[in-house]
Design a protein around this motif. Sequence first.
Motif, short mmCIF file in Angstrom:
data_model
loop_
_atom_site.label_atom_id
_atom_site.label_comp_id
_atom_site.label_asym_id
_atom_site.label_seq_id
_atom_site.Cartn_x
_atom_site.Cartn_y
_atom_site.Cartn_z
N PRO A 127 0.78 -1.23 -0.03
CA PRO A 127 -0.20 -0.07 -0.08
C PRO A 127 0.89 1.19 0.11
O PRO A 127 0.34 2.42 -0.07
N ASN A 128 2.24 1.22 -0.03
CA ASN A 128 3.08 2.34 -0.03
C ASN A 128 3.52 2.46 -1.55
O ASN A 128 4.20 3.26 -1.61
N HIS A 129 2.84 1.57 -2.49
CA HIS A 129 3.08 1.97 -3.67
C HIS A 129 1.57 2.06 -4.54
O HIS A 129 0.66 1.51 -3.99
N PHE A 130 1.74 2.63 -5.75
CA PHE A 130 0.39 2.83 -6.24
C PHE A 130 -0.34 1.65 -7.06
O PHE A 130 -1.19 1.26 -7.16
N ASP A 131 0.85 0.70 -7.63
CA ASP A 131 0.50 -0.51 -8.35
C ASP A 131 0.97 -1.82 -7.87
O ASP A 131 1.30 -1.68 -6.77
N GLY A 132 0.88 -2.81 -8.62
CA GLY A 132 1.02 -4.10 -8.27
C GLY A 132 0.11 -5.19 -8.52
O GLY A 132 -0.83 -4.66 -8.88
N VAL A 133 0.53 -6.41 -8.40
CA VAL A 133 -0.37 -7.50 -9.01
C VAL A 133 -1.19 -8.00 -7.59
O VAL A 133 -0.61 -8.31 -6.89
N VAL A 134 -2.43 -7.90 -7.93
CA VAL A 134 -3.78 -8.57 -7.02
C VAL A 134 -3.55 -10.06 -7.33
O VAL A 134 -3.78 -10.29 -8.51
N GLN A 135 -3.51 -10.83 -6.34
CA GLN A 135 -3.63 -12.47 -6.85
C GLN A 135 -4.86 -12.89 -5.81
O GLN A 135 -5.11 -12.42 -4.60
N LEU A 136 -5.53 -13.78 -6.57
CA LEU A 136 -6.80 -14.43 -5.88
C LEU A 136 -6.65 -15.91 -5.91
O LEU A 136 -5.94 -16.62 -7.04
N SER A 137 -6.86 -16.62 -4.86
CA SER A 137 -6.94 -17.99 -4.70
C SER A 137 -8.43 -18.48 -4.32
O SER A 137 -8.79 -17.88 -2.75
N ALA A 138 -9.18 -18.93 -5.04
CA ALA A 138 -10.68 -19.15 -4.35
C ALA A 138 -10.68 -20.57 -4.02
O ALA A 138 -9.92 -21.40 -4.16
N VAL A 139 -11.74 -20.70 -3.06
CA VAL A 139 -11.81 -21.76 -2.20
C VAL A 139 -12.13 -23.25 -3.44
O VAL A 139 -12.88 -22.86 -4.41
N GLY A 140 -11.39 -24.32 -3.21
CA GLY A 140 -11.42 -25.35 -4.40
C GLY A 140 -10.33 -25.17 -5.41
O GLY A 140 -10.25 -25.99 -6.38
N GLU A 141 -9.99 -23.79 -5.77
CA GLU A 141 -8.82 -23.85 -6.85
C GLU A 141 -7.54 -23.91 -6.33
O GLU A 141 -7.25 -23.65 -5.21
N ALA A 142 -6.66 -24.56 -7.32
CA ALA A 142 -5.32 -24.91 -6.87
C ALA A 142 -4.37 -23.77 -7.11
O ALA A 142 -4.79 -22.88 -8.14
N GLY A 143 -3.65 -23.26 -6.16
CA GLY A 143 -2.79 -22.17 -6.33
C GLY A 143 -3.34 -20.49 -6.52
O GLY A 143 -4.55 -20.61 -6.20
#
Length: 361
Positions: A270-286
């Motif tokens: 949060p000290n940077h403006f950008d960056g990659v958001v990652q999601l891991s959903a229940v039941g999904e691998a990785g």
Amino acid sequence: MGQPLNVGVVGCGAISAQYFSTIDRLPGLRLAAVADLDPGRAAEAVAAWPGTPVLSVADLMADPGVDVVLNLTIPAAHAEVALQAIAAGKDVYGEKPLAADSADAARVLRAAEAAGVRVGCAPDTVLGTGTQTARKAVDDGLIGRPVAATATMVTAGHERWHPNPDFYYVPGGGPLLDMGPYYVTSLVTLLGPVTSVIGAASRLRGKRTIGSGPRRGEEIPVSVDTHVTGVLVHDSGALSTLVMSFDAAATKAPNIEVHGERGSLVVPDPNHFDGVVQLSAVGEAGWRDLPDSAGYVAAGRGVGLADLAATPAGEEPRASGTLAFHVLDVMESLLASAASGAAVTVGSTCERPSPVPLLAF
Ligand SMILES: NC(=O)c1ccc[n+]([C@@H]2O[C@H](COP(=O)([O-])OP(=O)(O)OC[C@H]3O[C@@H](n4cnc5c(N)ncnc54)[C@H](O)[C@@H]3O)[C@@H](O)[C@H]2O)c1
């Protein structure tokens, strides 16, 4: 498009150049004048922007050519400079925290309301694509009902690189008041306001040694806790766990994770403006990367001031004084809880700032 907002900058230290570049890039803002207690430092800071008037603080405040004061002084001076700007009838946008303590911050907000001027405050990094894409993922229900978050900031201390790091080790500083604004503002953006906190804190050393610049080797005293940890209870019922430390070497923990009933998100720094958001959903691998879907693209420090300039009169800017006050109140409550050993109710609240659509900066 209307006239650009004329910006008078007070405090021309380490961070000022980033703001000057942003003001340069944005048609809605114009660098009108600068001031610093040390006029030589102000002149040096604007050397790359020739023709910028270097004024005394009093003359900058009185200058009718300045519409808004950008307050980039150290935390102990934030309230005093903001009150001067307000007394001169000018809007004020400042670096974080809003003030060194919530009593001073409340005086600033009261004075601004009485004078009919606006107060904005850093951090505006959370208006960038990183935090905003994560917020959209939460709002779109990608993780279901949010349950919890973790926020971790660990460093061995800013005195290793900052030439004048004294302000990091006095009230208004420390890892919580210095770096906490990024994390707590992001958590409030993602999960809403906080109603109570439980904290604990410690202090590794009573002195720190400056590691760079002309004062290299000089010891400075430490009068604040330098490792602060705790739990924030959000009004929504979600629980955020916070670790803010100047007493540790490094971490492999993500800056922020948010967990919901159907998935978890990794939220960028949060000290940077950008960056990659990652999601891991229940039941999904990785984990899968989410494309940028919200926020100011390729933004820089000062976008919060541009956002304030573009906010119609009577509406709350996103990086508002009200939000900054709540964030400061949460942090102060955490330190009070650490001191007393008891949970503390947070007296203030705020609206979640309105989301930023995906916008070119
Ligand atoms: N340095 C960073 O990387 C960084 C990053 C983000 C935010 N910030 C924030 O920006 C603010 C400034 O940090 P910095 O690193 O630039 O500090 P700094 O010490 O390098 O510069 C602060 C400047 O403010 C001037 N000043 C202090 N009191 C004043 C007053 N009453 N009137 C006029 N000028 C005054 C000082 O002379 C100095 O030139 C802090 O709130 C800090 O938390 C800093």
